[in-house]
Design an enzyme around this catalytic site. Structure first.
Site, short mmCIF file in Angstrom:
data_model
loop_
_atom_site.label_atom_id
_atom_site.label_comp_id
_atom_site.label_asym_id
_atom_site.label_seq_id
_atom_site.Cartn_x
_atom_site.Cartn_y
_atom_site.Cartn_z
N HIS A 136 -7.34 -12.55 14.20
CA HIS A 136 -6.89 -12.20 12.85
C HIS A 136 -6.07 -10.70 12.96
O HIS A 136 -6.51 -9.77 13.69
CB HIS A 136 -8.24 -11.79 12.09
N GLY A 151 -7.69 -5.03 11.71
CA GLY A 151 -8.56 -4.20 10.88
C GLY A 151 -9.25 -5.20 10.07
O GLY A 151 -8.85 -6.54 9.78
N GLY A 154 -8.59 -6.66 3.71
CA GLY A 154 -8.52 -5.86 2.59
C GLY A 154 -7.89 -4.23 3.02
O GLY A 154 -7.93 -3.49 2.06
N ILE A 155 -7.89 -4.01 4.46
CA ILE A 155 -7.74 -2.60 4.77
C ILE A 155 -6.34 -2.22 4.49
O ILE A 155 -5.71 -1.14 4.49
CB ILE A 155 -8.17 -2.47 6.19
N GLY A 156 -5.25 -3.24 4.38
CA GLY A 156 -3.90 -2.93 3.75
C GLY A 156 -2.77 -3.46 5.06
O GLY A 156 -1.91 -2.97 5.34
N LYS A 157 -3.37 -4.37 6.08
CA LYS A 157 -2.70 -4.99 7.22
C LYS A 157 -1.28 -5.62 6.64
O LYS A 157 0.01 -5.05 7.04
CB LYS A 157 -3.47 -5.64 8.18
N SER A 158 -1.37 -6.48 6.08
CA SER A 158 -0.07 -7.31 5.36
C SER A 158 0.73 -6.31 4.47
O SER A 158 1.85 -6.30 4.71
CB SER A 158 -0.48 -8.16 4.33
N ASP A 175 -2.07 -12.81 9.09
CA ASP A 175 -3.25 -13.26 9.02
C ASP A 175 -3.70 -13.67 10.57
O ASP A 175 -4.79 -13.45 10.80
CB ASP A 175 -3.43 -14.21 7.88
N GLU A 199 0.94 -12.63 3.09
CA GLU A 199 -0.03 -12.55 1.88
C GLU A 199 -0.25 -11.30 1.53
O GLU A 199 -0.97 -10.47 2.36
CB GLU A 199 -1.24 -13.46 2.22
N ARG A 240 -6.28 13.60 18.30
CA ARG A 240 -5.49 14.39 17.95
C ARG A 240 -4.32 14.85 18.86
O ARG A 240 -3.15 15.16 18.35
CB ARG A 240 -6.05 15.61 17.19
#
Length: 305
Positions: A136, A151, A154-158, A175, A199, A240
């Site tokens: 995924h 991730g 809904g984390i914002g990959k697409s 996806d 998507e 960092r």
């Protein structure tokens, strides 16, 4: 699962001189040239491989007496082999054709010369027989580097991939990412059903090549870096300096993994661009920015003495 010989015939457009059983499979990509077997040597015979008769083997059979050729060819076909392929469109000797029918073996022909066909066949089998998995995530090409974005849903990959596409980079898969291990490299591609589709929550499915052009998508890409997106955790100690190299194993191949925490105001697409550029830089450089800073600090310390 192996490759059915009947599928090999179709994919490589081979001529069928004699049809064997439909369920015969190829399970390794190696090839055997049976010249030694035609000379009578069977101390070691890799009969589980594709048997390739080129100009050399054909000529060797051609100079034999009919009696000897009949004996040697009959002995050869007594062994279970997945298929026999003759190159250069050479006409099979009568004994070869008769024994392929007698023992119900696949006998095939190609117009290619042996060296060219060997390369084509091995590449084909390497790809078909390669270990594979489906993950995924989203796979994009950024500055020539394959970036696998992972991730939770809904984390914002697409959405990040869409921003990268708008900035001139290319989508490989959204996806679901199909991954094969070929010669120690991970090759990612999209399942056929979702190829070229992206998507975006709240917007739906968009056809990327229709909106952004054919150059906005790629069929396959070697995976170089994994970018894992996660929600910012206040008590999490994030890298960092870029010196904590973490790898994730996919199909027993280690891949560099970078975790990016998500919080308002962070432009993830730009950060991924920087990660790709930095990865490419490190491939060709013997020193990192941390090394440069360390060298400068030493210079400053020497000046202050």
């Amino acid at each position: 699962m192996g490759v059915l010989v009947k599928n090999l015939v179709e994919d490589l457009k081979l001529e069928v001189l004699n049809k064997g059983k439909d369920d015969i499979e190829l399970n390794i990509s190696d090839i055997n040239r049976p010249g030694l077997q035609f000379s009578g040597f069977y101390n070691y015979f890799a009969n589980e491989r594709v048997q390739l008769i080129g100009k050399t083997e054909w000529s060797f059979l051609d100079v034999m007496s009919p009696e000897l050729r009949k004996k040697r060819v009959a002995k050869f076909f007594q062994f279970e082999t997945p298929c026999v392929i003759i190159t250069r469109n050479l006409k099979p000797h009568k004994e070869v054709l008769e024994n392929s029918r007698k023992y119900n073996r696949w006998l095939l022909n190609t117009s290619n010369i042996s060296t060219r066909f060997t390369s084509k066949l091995m590449n084909y089998l390497d790809e078909k027989l390669a270990p594979e998995t489906r993950l995924h995530g989203v796979l994009v090409d950024v500055y020539g580097i394959g970036i696998l974005i992972t991730g939770e849903s809904g984390i914002g990959k697409s959405e990040t991939a869409l921003e990268l596409i708008k900035r001139g980079h290319r989508l490989v898969a959204d996806d679901a990412v199909d991954i094969k291990e070929i010669e120690g490299k991970l090759i990612g591609s999209s399942p056929y059903v979702t190829s070229g589709m992206l998507e975006v929550r709240g917007l739906g499915i968009i056809d990327v090549p229709s909106l952004y052009g054919l150059s906005s998508v790629l069929d396959i890409k070697t995976i170089g870096v994994i970018i894992h997106l996660e929600q910012w955790k206040k008590d999490q100690d994030y890298d960092r300096l870029g010196i904590d190299e973490i790898n994730r194993d996919i199909l027993n191949v280690p891949v560099r993994k970078i975790t990016l925490p998500i919080r308002p105001g962070r432009n993830i697409a730009v950060i991924i661009e920087a990660a790709a550029a930095n990865y490419r830089y490190n491939l060709n450089s013997n020193s990192s920015p941390v090394d440069t800073i360390g060298a400068r600090m030493k210079e400053e310390n020497l000046k202050n003495k």
